[in-house]
Design a protein around this motif. Structure first.
Motif, PDB file in Angstrom:
ATOM      1  N   VAL A 358      -2.082   6.667 -19.776  1.00  0.00           N
ATOM      2  CA  VAL A 358      -1.997   7.679 -18.716  1.00  0.00           C
ATOM      3  C   VAL A 358      -2.984   7.367 -17.599  1.00  0.00           C
ATOM      4  N   VAL A 359      -4.199   6.970 -17.968  1.00  0.00           N
ATOM      5  CA  VAL A 359      -5.198   6.600 -16.955  1.00  0.00           C
ATOM      6  C   VAL A 359      -4.692   5.447 -16.104  1.00  0.00           C
ATOM      7  N   ALA A 360      -4.110   4.442 -16.754  1.00  0.00           N
ATOM      8  CA  ALA A 360      -3.607   3.275 -16.022  1.00  0.00           C
ATOM      9  C   ALA A 360      -2.507   3.664 -15.043  1.00  0.00           C
ATOM     10  N   LEU A 361      -1.574   4.492 -15.488  1.00  0.00           N
ATOM     11  CA  LEU A 361      -0.450   4.866 -14.630  1.00  0.00           C
ATOM     12  C   LEU A 361      -0.877   5.774 -13.486  1.00  0.00           C
ATOM     13  N   VAL A 362      -1.671   6.801 -13.815  1.00  0.00           N
ATOM     14  CA  VAL A 362      -2.088   7.756 -12.789  1.00  0.00           C
ATOM     15  C   VAL A 362      -2.988   7.094 -11.752  1.00  0.00           C
ATOM     16  N   ALA A 363      -3.894   6.245 -12.205  1.00  0.00           N
ATOM     17  CA  ALA A 363      -4.831   5.594 -11.285  1.00  0.00           C
ATOM     18  C   ALA A 363      -4.132   4.651 -10.324  1.00  0.00           C
ATOM     19  N   ALA A 364      -2.979   4.138 -10.711  1.00  0.00           N
ATOM     20  CA  ALA A 364      -2.285   3.140  -9.874  1.00  0.00           C
ATOM     21  C   ALA A 364      -1.241   3.746  -8.959  1.00  0.00           C
ATOM     22  N   VAL A 365      -0.900   5.016  -9.135  1.00  0.00           N
ATOM     23  CA  VAL A 365       0.197   5.598  -8.370  1.00  0.00           C
ATOM     24  C   VAL A 365      -0.068   5.554  -6.870  1.00  0.00           C
ATOM     25  N   VAL A 366      -1.167   6.168  -6.438  1.00  0.00           N
ATOM     26  CA  VAL A 366      -1.459   6.236  -4.994  1.00  0.00           C
ATOM     27  C   VAL A 366      -1.682   4.858  -4.392  1.00  0.00           C
ATOM     28  N   PRO A 367      -2.514   3.970  -4.996  1.00  0.00           N
ATOM     29  CA  PRO A 367      -2.671   2.622  -4.435  1.00  0.00           C
ATOM     30  C   PRO A 367      -1.360   1.847  -4.372  1.00  0.00           C
ATOM     31  N   ALA A 368      -0.496   2.025  -5.381  1.00  0.00           N
ATOM     32  CA  ALA A 368       0.785   1.323  -5.384  1.00  0.00           C
ATOM     33  C   ALA A 368       1.669   1.796  -4.239  1.00  0.00           C
ATOM     34  N   VAL A 369       1.687   3.099  -4.020  1.00  0.00           N
ATOM     35  CA  VAL A 369       2.475   3.647  -2.905  1.00  0.00           C
ATOM     36  C   VAL A 369       1.931   3.142  -1.582  1.00  0.00           C
TER      37      VAL A 369
END
Length: 384
Positions: A358-369
């Motif tokens: 969950v940490v990996a997915l949530v932390a990457a959402v905004v930077p990925a967008v």
């Protein structure tokens, strides 16, 4: 393969930042696992309770005993197969900090507890010795008790110094069995109390009931309590698990606080991880614009961010999970046996893995967008 190499190189581009982020993840996942194990240890007694046993106590409070005469009447209730007596002794071994549970029990007590394994010869020796006692394996290891030792216990409820002879060691059926207590003869306690204070004799703290069908536990409980309704000492009969949970409920606020702290730790590292990924995305704006100019789509850029985040969390979470069992063993030893059972469960390990994911997915959402939305012209114009 090309994508994996690129993700790995991106993750190691700022080695110090990556090492610090991984270290934070290790500490967070480890702390989460230990805190959840503390909660599991708190409930260990209730979790190990049998559904085939009921406990009958005074309906007002455990402080008030029940008459010995209730035993035969309880035994006559349909569905009850065995009735054992148990009194909390509450003595002190040498020093008040050396606390462990002591119970005065009837001779058929072990028949209701097959999870406590005692060698046949030791059990026979215990039955023959009026002052004999049985010591749980965890308690014996904690204080170094051996068969034949004399244990002086200073009574708090029952005054005076009582000497008990260790006649046997109760082994646990498996690792989840709590064996950090001592049992001795209820008859010995009752006879001594009768000599010192006759009015307090023939009193039983709780009756432990064996039943023929665990599915009928509720009905049997009602039938037992109905026998003593409107008597001078009404009863409350419940499953052993409910009885144990009654003690745990006294510290519900502490347990809730521990649970909250465990999730706060994960939220904090999630914020740290998100900040690290955002910094990485901002520093690579020009690179992402160049990749777009070369024909790589937004999905590829988002994949790079998610891949880097997943790699960092995989390493940090994995190390944290591997470190949890040995750290739990060290913690158990450090606290001096406060928790008889302190084992990291499979469920806790799965929860640690889920938290890291969950940490990996949530932390990457905004930077990925942000990376996916980089415009080529503005990205190539960006500085820093």
């Amino acid at each position: 393969m090309f994508v994996l190499k690129l993700i790995a190189r991106n993750a190691l581009r700022h080695k110090l930042r990556t090492v610090l982020t991984v270290t934070g993840l290790v500490v967070a996942v480890l702390a989460y696992g230990l805190l959840q194990t503390v909660v599991d240890a708190w409930y260990a007694g209730a979790a190990a309770a049998s559904s085939g046993r009921l406990v009958t106590r005074n309906a007002i409070s455990l402080v008030f005993p029940l008459p010995l005469s209730y035993e035969n009447r309880i035994r006559g209730v349909d569905g009850v197969t065995l009735v054992a007596r148990s009194n909390w002794f509450g003595g002190v071994y040498r020093d008040p900090k050396n606390f462990f549970a002591q119970f005065a029990v009837s001779d058929n007590y072990l028949d209701l507890y097959p999870e406590f394994v005692v060698a046949a010869q030791q059990r026979a020796d215990y039955q023959r010795d009026r002052k004999g006692c049985l010591i749980g394996r965890q308690l014996a290891d904690l204080y170094g008790f051996k068969v034949g030792d004399v244990i002086p216990i200073k009574g708090t409820i029952y005054t005076g110094t009582w000497d008990f002879v260790v006649r046997g060691i109760m082994e646990g059926r498996d690792e989840s069995t709590i064996t950090r207590h001592m049992v001795f003869h209820w008859e010995y306690l009752n006879e001594t109390v009768r000599k010192r204070s006759p009015k307090q004799a023939d009193q039983v703290g709780v009756y432990i009931l064996g039943i023929d069908n665990p599915d009928n536990a509720a009905a049997i409980s009602r039938d037992v309590d109905a026998v003593f309704r409107n008597s001078l000492a009404e009863t409350l009969t419940e499953t052993e698990q409910a009885f144990q949970l009654g003690f745990v409920a006294m510290s519900n606020q502490i347990i809730a606080a521990i649970r909250v702290v465990s999730y706060v730790v994960i939220l904090i590292i999630m914020a740290v991880m998100a900040n690290a990924m955002a910094m990485s995305a901002r520093e690579r704006t020009t690179e992402y614009a160049t990749l777009k100019a070369l024909g790589f789509g937004p999905g590829f850029l988002a994949l790079l961010m998610f891949g880097e985040s997943m790699l960092i969390c995989l390493v940090g979470g994995g190390i944290g999970m591997l470190a949890t069992p040995p750290m739990a063993a060290m913690f158990k030893q450090a606290v001096g046996g406060v928790f008889p059972v302190f084992t990291v469960s499979r469920e806790t390990m799965w929860m640690q893995a889920a938290c890291a994911l969950v940490v990996a997915l949530v932390a990457a959402v905004v930077p990925a967008v942000q990376a996916a939305r980089v415009r080529i012209v503005e990205g190539l114009r960006a500085i820093g």
